[in-house]
Write a protein that holds these residues in place. Structure first.
Motif, PDB file in Angstrom:
ATOM      1  N   CYS A   7       1.357  -1.311   0.039  1.00  0.00           N
ATOM      2  CA  CYS A   7      -0.081  -0.068   0.212  1.00  0.00           C
ATOM      3  C   CYS A   7       0.743   1.169   0.057  1.00  0.00           C
ATOM      4  O   CYS A   7       1.958   1.557   1.101  1.00  0.00           O
ATOM      5  CB  CYS A   7      -1.181   0.227   1.002  1.00  0.00           C
ATOM      6  SG  CYS A   7      -1.850   1.816   0.953  1.00  0.00           S
ATOM      7  N   CYS A  10       0.019   3.583   3.526  1.00  0.00           N
ATOM      8  CA  CYS A  10       0.539   3.053   5.168  1.00  0.00           C
ATOM      9  C   CYS A  10       1.594   1.447   4.567  1.00  0.00           C
ATOM     10  O   CYS A  10       2.379   1.320   6.130  1.00  0.00           O
ATOM     11  CB  CYS A  10      -0.610   1.990   5.797  1.00  0.00           C
ATOM     12  SG  CYS A  10      -1.169   0.764   4.898  1.00  0.00           S
ATOM     13  N   CYS A  31      -7.812  -1.179   1.511  1.00  0.00           N
ATOM     14  CA  CYS A  31      -6.683  -0.753   2.497  1.00  0.00           C
ATOM     15  C   CYS A  31      -7.712  -1.321   3.330  1.00  0.00           C
ATOM     16  O   CYS A  31      -7.655  -0.364   4.483  1.00  0.00           O
ATOM     17  CB  CYS A  31      -5.258   0.039   2.241  1.00  0.00           C
ATOM     18  SG  CYS A  31      -4.245  -0.910   2.863  1.00  0.00           S
ATOM     19  N   CYS A  33      -5.710  -1.676   5.843  1.00  0.00           N
ATOM     20  CA  CYS A  33      -5.312  -1.737   7.105  1.00  0.00           C
ATOM     21  C   CYS A  33      -5.130   0.345   7.469  1.00  0.00           C
ATOM     22  O   CYS A  33      -5.513   0.972   8.423  1.00  0.00           O
ATOM     23  CB  CYS A  33      -3.586  -1.267   7.210  1.00  0.00           C
ATOM     24  SG  CYS A  33      -2.598  -0.611   8.202  1.00  0.00           S
ATOM     25  N   CYS A  34      -5.424   1.093   6.184  1.00  0.00           N
ATOM     26  CA  CYS A  34      -5.485   3.289   6.148  1.00  0.00           C
ATOM     27  C   CYS A  34      -6.546   2.916   5.844  1.00  0.00           C
ATOM     28  O   CYS A  34      -6.914   4.434   5.707  1.00  0.00           O
ATOM     29  CB  CYS A  34      -3.848   2.986   5.574  1.00  0.00           C
ATOM     30  SG  CYS A  34      -4.289   2.959   3.701  1.00  0.00           S
TER      31      CYS A  34
HETATM   32 ZN    ZN Z   1      -2.771   1.023   3.906  1.00  0.00          ZN
END
Ligand code: ZN
Length: 85
Positions: A7, A10, A31, A33-34
Motif C-alpha cells: 500500500c 501505509c 486497504c 490497514c489505512c
Molecule cells: Zn494502506
C-alpha cells in the motif's frame, strides 16, 4: 516482497497487486490497514501524503480492525516500507 503489493499510503504488504501487475490498473479495493481505496487516495503523491498524515494522526488505526494481525506493529511496517513520519 513485490513493491506493487505494498500500500502506497501505509506500507502494508497487501498480498495482491494494488495497482495491477503493470502498476497502472488500480484494483479499487480497500486497504484494510489505512482504508485507502487503491486508485483514489493513492492516485497522486499529494493524495498519498495527505491520506498518510490523516492515518498517522489517528496513530495508524486499522480501518478494518478485525483484519489486524495480533503481532502487527506500526513502526515495523513503516520501516520496512521505507516510510518516514
Ligand atoms: Zn494502506
Amino acid at each position: 516482497m513485490d513493491s506493487k503489493m505494498i500500500c502506497k499510503v501505509c506500507g502494508l504488504d497487501y498480498g495482491d497487486y494494488t495497482w495491477g501487475k503493470d502498476g497502472q490498473t488500480p484494483s479499487f479495493e480497500i486497504c484494510p490497514c489505512c482504508g485507502t481505496t487503491f486508485g483514489y487516495e493513492d492516485a497522486t503523491t499529494d493524495g498519498i501524503l495527505r491520506k498518510r498524515s490523516d492515518w498517522l494522526e489517528g496513530n495508524g488505526k486499522w480501518f478494518m480492525a478485525k483484519e489486524q494481525p495480533s503481532d502487527w506493529d506500526l513502526e515495523t511496517q513503516l520501516k520496512s516500507a521505507g516510510i518516514k513520519r
